[in-house]
Motif scaffolding. Structure first.
Motif, PDB file in Angstrom:
ATOM      1  N   ASN A 238       0.834  -1.212   0.000  1.00 16.80           N
ATOM      2  CA  ASN A 238       0.000   0.000   0.000  1.00 16.80           C
ATOM      3  C   ASN A 238       0.870   1.264   0.000  1.00 16.80           C
ATOM      4  N   THR A 239       1.782   1.320  -0.960  1.00 15.40           N
ATOM      5  CA  THR A 239       2.725   2.443  -1.035  1.00 15.40           C
ATOM      6  C   THR A 239       2.178   3.553  -1.933  1.00 15.40           C
ATOM      7  N   VAL A 240       0.946   3.955  -1.716  1.00  6.09           N
ATOM      8  CA  VAL A 240       0.326   5.001  -2.522  1.00  6.09           C
ATOM      9  C   VAL A 240       1.135   6.285  -2.443  1.00  6.09           C
ATOM     10  N   SER A 241       1.691   6.569  -1.276  1.00  2.00           N
ATOM     11  CA  SER A 241       2.439   7.809  -1.084  1.00  2.00           C
ATOM     12  C   SER A 241       3.711   7.859  -1.931  1.00  2.00           C
ATOM     13  N   SER A 242       4.160   6.692  -2.411  1.00  2.00           N
ATOM     14  CA  SER A 242       5.361   6.649  -3.242  1.00  2.00           C
ATOM     15  C   SER A 242       5.076   7.052  -4.689  1.00  2.00           C
ATOM     16  N   PHE A 243       3.806   7.139  -5.052  1.00  2.00           N
ATOM     17  CA  PHE A 243       3.412   7.530  -6.404  1.00  2.00           C
ATOM     18  C   PHE A 243       3.214   9.046  -6.477  1.00  2.00           C
ATOM     19  N   ARG A 244       3.691   9.637  -7.552  1.00  2.00           N
ATOM     20  CA  ARG A 244       3.481  11.057  -7.790  1.00  2.00           C
ATOM     21  C   ARG A 244       2.378  11.237  -8.820  1.00  2.00           C
ATOM     22  N   SER A 245       1.671  12.343  -8.731  1.00  2.00           N
ATOM     23  CA  SER A 245       0.668  12.684  -9.729  1.00  2.00           C
ATOM     24  C   SER A 245       1.338  13.526 -10.811  1.00  2.00           C
ATOM     25  N   VAL A 246       1.276  13.042 -12.044  1.00  2.00           N
ATOM     26  CA  VAL A 246       1.906  13.743 -13.167  1.00  2.00           C
ATOM     27  C   VAL A 246       0.853  13.994 -14.243  1.00  2.00           C
ATOM     28  N   THR A 247       0.827  15.203 -14.763  1.00  2.00           N
ATOM     29  CA  THR A 247      -0.129  15.557 -15.821  1.00  2.00           C
ATOM     30  C   THR A 247       0.618  15.691 -17.144  1.00  2.00           C
ATOM     31  N   VAL A 248       0.150  14.960 -18.151  1.00  2.00           N
ATOM     32  CA  VAL A 248       0.751  14.997 -19.479  1.00  2.00           C
ATOM     33  C   VAL A 248      -0.361  15.229 -20.498  1.00  2.00           C
ATOM     34  N   LYS A 249      -0.272  16.342 -21.208  1.00  2.00           N
ATOM     35  CA  LYS A 249      -1.270  16.714 -22.211  1.00  2.00           C
ATOM     36  C   LYS A 249      -2.693  16.657 -21.648  1.00  2.00           C
ATOM     37  N   ARG A 251      -3.899  14.936 -19.200  1.00  2.00           N
ATOM     38  CA  ARG A 251      -4.302  13.677 -18.560  1.00  2.00           C
ATOM     39  C   ARG A 251      -3.403  13.403 -17.356  1.00  2.00           C
ATOM     40  N   LYS A 252      -4.012  12.949 -16.261  1.00  2.00           N
ATOM     41  CA  LYS A 252      -3.265  12.709 -15.028  1.00  2.00           C
ATOM     42  C   LYS A 252      -2.900  11.238 -14.874  1.00  2.00           C
ATOM     43  N   TYR A 253      -1.695  11.012 -14.348  1.00  2.00           N
ATOM     44  CA  TYR A 253      -1.204   9.662 -14.132  1.00  2.00           C
ATOM     45  C   TYR A 253      -0.573   9.565 -12.742  1.00  2.00           C
ATOM     46  N   TYR A 254      -0.665   8.360 -12.157  1.00  2.00           N
ATOM     47  CA  TYR A 254       0.098   8.052 -10.953  1.00  2.00           C
ATOM     48  C   TYR A 254       1.406   7.417 -11.419  1.00  2.00           C
ATOM     49  N   VAL A 255       2.537   7.943 -10.915  1.00  2.00           N
ATOM     50  CA  VAL A 255       3.835   7.505 -11.417  1.00  2.00           C
ATOM     51  C   VAL A 255       4.753   7.100 -10.264  1.00  2.00           C
ATOM     52  N   PHE A 274       0.044   4.492 -13.890  1.00  4.75           N
ATOM     53  CA  PHE A 274      -1.367   4.115 -13.942  1.00  4.75           C
ATOM     54  C   PHE A 274      -2.172   5.380 -14.244  1.00  4.75           C
ATOM     55  N   PRO A 275      -3.169   5.303 -15.110  1.00  6.06           N
ATOM     56  CA  PRO A 275      -4.025   6.468 -15.335  1.00  6.06           C
ATOM     57  C   PRO A 275      -4.786   6.829 -14.058  1.00  6.06           C
ATOM     58  N   GLU A 276      -5.167   8.069 -13.930  1.00  7.96           N
ATOM     59  CA  GLU A 276      -5.919   8.521 -12.766  1.00  7.96           C
ATOM     60  C   GLU A 276      -7.190   7.676 -12.605  1.00  7.96           C
ATOM     61  N   GLY A 277      -7.427   7.230 -11.391  1.00  9.46           N
ATOM     62  CA  GLY A 277      -8.610   6.412 -11.114  1.00  9.46           C
ATOM     63  C   GLY A 277      -8.407   4.926 -11.331  1.00  9.46           C
ATOM     64  N   LYS A 278      -7.199   4.513 -11.787  1.00  7.29           N
ATOM     65  CA  LYS A 278      -6.947   3.096 -12.066  1.00  7.29           C
ATOM     66  C   LYS A 278      -5.672   2.609 -11.373  1.00  7.29           C
ATOM     67  N   ASP A 297       9.999  13.012 -14.055  1.00  2.00           N
ATOM     68  CA  ASP A 297       8.957  12.102 -14.544  1.00  2.00           C
ATOM     69  C   ASP A 297       8.128  12.768 -15.639  1.00  2.00           C
ATOM     70  N   ALA A 298       7.743  14.012 -15.390  1.00  2.00           N
ATOM     71  CA  ALA A 298       6.916  14.730 -16.356  1.00  2.00           C
ATOM     72  C   ALA A 298       7.661  14.936 -17.675  1.00  2.00           C
ATOM     73  N   GLN A 299       8.944  15.229 -17.607  1.00  2.00           N
ATOM     74  CA  GLN A 299       9.727  15.426 -18.828  1.00  2.00           C
ATOM     75  C   GLN A 299       9.828  14.136 -19.637  1.00  2.00           C
ATOM     76  N   ILE A 300      10.046  13.020 -18.949  1.00  2.00           N
ATOM     77  CA  ILE A 300      10.161  11.731 -19.644  1.00  2.00           C
ATOM     78  C   ILE A 300       8.862  11.405 -20.380  1.00  2.00           C
ATOM     79  N   LEU A 301       7.745  11.518 -19.684  1.00  2.00           N
ATOM     80  CA  LEU A 301       6.463  11.172 -20.294  1.00  2.00           C
ATOM     81  C   LEU A 301       6.087  12.164 -21.392  1.00  2.00           C
ATOM     82  N   SER A 302       6.400  13.443 -21.187  1.00  2.00           N
ATOM     83  CA  SER A 302       6.085  14.452 -22.199  1.00  2.00           C
ATOM     84  C   SER A 302       6.889  14.228 -23.478  1.00  2.00           C
ATOM     85  N   LEU A 303       8.126  13.769 -23.337  1.00  2.00           N
ATOM     86  CA  LEU A 303       8.923  13.455 -24.514  1.00  2.00           C
ATOM     87  C   LEU A 303       8.408  12.192 -25.193  1.00  2.00           C
TER      88      LEU A 303
END
Length: 394
Positions: A238-249, A251-255, A274-278, A297-303
């Motif tokens: 249950n390491t939810v706190s280890s995930f960051r919220s990242v927005t790309v175009k 859309r939000k993702y847990y990373v 994981f996409p937001e909500g999943k 993280d955001a730079q990697i996904l945006s590229l």
């Protein structure tokens, strides 16, 4: 002004700008112009009968030019590549932005030949189609785009005939690329993520950003686990706190960010997303690798999302340039056809002030139509008869 309805000043000037008039005979140039006019005409399907409609020659003559003509297509290939490198590398130097080398493949589907076929099409095999989810018969085209600061151009296309691996084919392309003027990136899907390819590109200044299969092995805390297994461990703890919220175009993702070794790849970043909500839904898990650990993280996904440009290219190439509709049997003829289609793509991009293919395509189509109407107008003014004009068109 054009002296024939089968000529185009727009195409002539474009070929002169690429210095092709200096490298090919008048005979070769005449056929290239014919094919290019056909490409930028309504009703084009990539067949020799389409070319003949815009030429004084019979379709068999143009077919012979593609399949057996004595001209060096490598000259055309080199000219296309040099033009693309000049545009993209200069854009990188001026803007300071990275060059993106985007790699993928697509299948040009063909009918499976009868066992009694005497002349089956060359180099056609069964290839697995991710789009169809099954094996598909035809030609597989390994394709490379170069992109920088919003400009994306088609650099290379090779036919995969199973005599050499896809990885080796792309490595050869990496070796011929000039070194990048700024830190740059190879973008690819999971099929091309391997140490050999990464090594070939890093020598030219390109880090790798690619998708990873979820069965790829990681070593969190020195323990051997697949990406999928590691995600399950994160879920159990249950390491939810280890995930960051990242927005790309939008859309939000847990990373979740992992840094460490993979088999054959030292010191890489792997993002479990994981996409937001999943969050922690197994079928929603996606993993991405980056060999440049300095990126966020955001730079990697945006590229990485810019890899989609190659899917857009495939769609436009099949829709406008008939990359998958040709009826050519010889491997040499198909390769030449692909090169001329690639030249058409480059000319269309260069015709647009923003290097946008669709816009440039419409501009060239409009100019050729205008030239044809102007020719008919002056032909009639100078006493030309309708039967003579129709005979010229036929």
């Amino acid at each position: 002004m054009n002296t024939s309805i089968h000529e185009s000043e727009t195409i002539v000037n474009s070929l002169k700008e690429k210095n092709l008039y200096e490298q090919f005979s008048a005979h070769v140039i005449r056929h290239l112009i014919t094919i290019l006019i056909a490409v930028f005409s309504i009703g084009y399907h990539g067949k020799t009968v389409d070319f003949a409609q815009h030429s004084d020659c019979h379709r068999t003559t143009i077919g012979y030019f593609l399949n057996h003509g004595k001209w060096d297509e490598k000259i055309l290939e080199t000219a296309i590549k040099q033009s693309v490198v000049d545009i993209i590398y200069e854009q990188s130097k001026r803007s300071g932005k990275p060059i993106l080398c985007i790699v993928d493949d697509t299948i040009s589907s063909k009918a499976v030949p009868s066992s009694k076929a005497k002349h089956p099409i060359d180099s056609a095999y069964f290839h697995y189609s991710h789009l169809k989810g099954k094996s598909d018969y035809g030609h597989q085209a390994i394709t490379v785009l170069l992109s920088c600061n919003g400009i994306t151009l088609h650099y290379a296309i090779k036919m995969y005939d199973k005599s050499i691996s896809k990885i080796d084919m792309i490595c050869e392309i990496a070796q011929e690329l000039p070194s990048a003027p700024n830190i740059s990136y190879l973008l690819c899907d999971s099929w091309y993520v391997c140490g050999k390819l990464m090594d070939a590109f890093i020598k030219k200044g390109f880090y790798t950003i690619g998708a990873l299969k979820t069965n790829r092995i990681l070593y969190p805390h020195g323990i051997r686990k697949s990406v999928r297994e590691f995600a399950e461990i994160l879920k159990e703890k249950n390491t939810v706190s280890s995930f960051r919220s990242v927005t790309v175009k939008g859309r939000k993702y847990y990373v979740y960010r992992y840094e460490g070794n993979l088999n054959g790849i030292p010191n890489a970043v792997v993002l479990l997303t994981f996409p937001e909500g999943k969050l922690f839904q197994a079928n929603a898990l996606r993993a991405f690798l980056c060999t440049d650990a300095s990126l966020s993280d955001a730079q990697i996904l945006s590229l990485y999302v810019q890899r989609w440009e190659i899917e857009v290219f495939f769609r436009e190439a099949k829709r406008r340039l008939a990359f998958d509709k040709y009826q050519i049997r010889s491997e040499k003829g198909i390769h030449r056809f692909w090169l001329i289609a690639s030249l058409a793509h480059l000319l269309a991009c260069c015709a647009s002030s923003t290097f946008h293919f669709s816009e440039g395509y419409k501009i060239i189509v409009s100019k050729i139509q205008e030239e044809q109407i102007t020719f008919i107008f002056h032909f009639a003014q100078n006493g030309g008869s309708l039967p003579a004009l129709l005979d010229m068109i036929r």
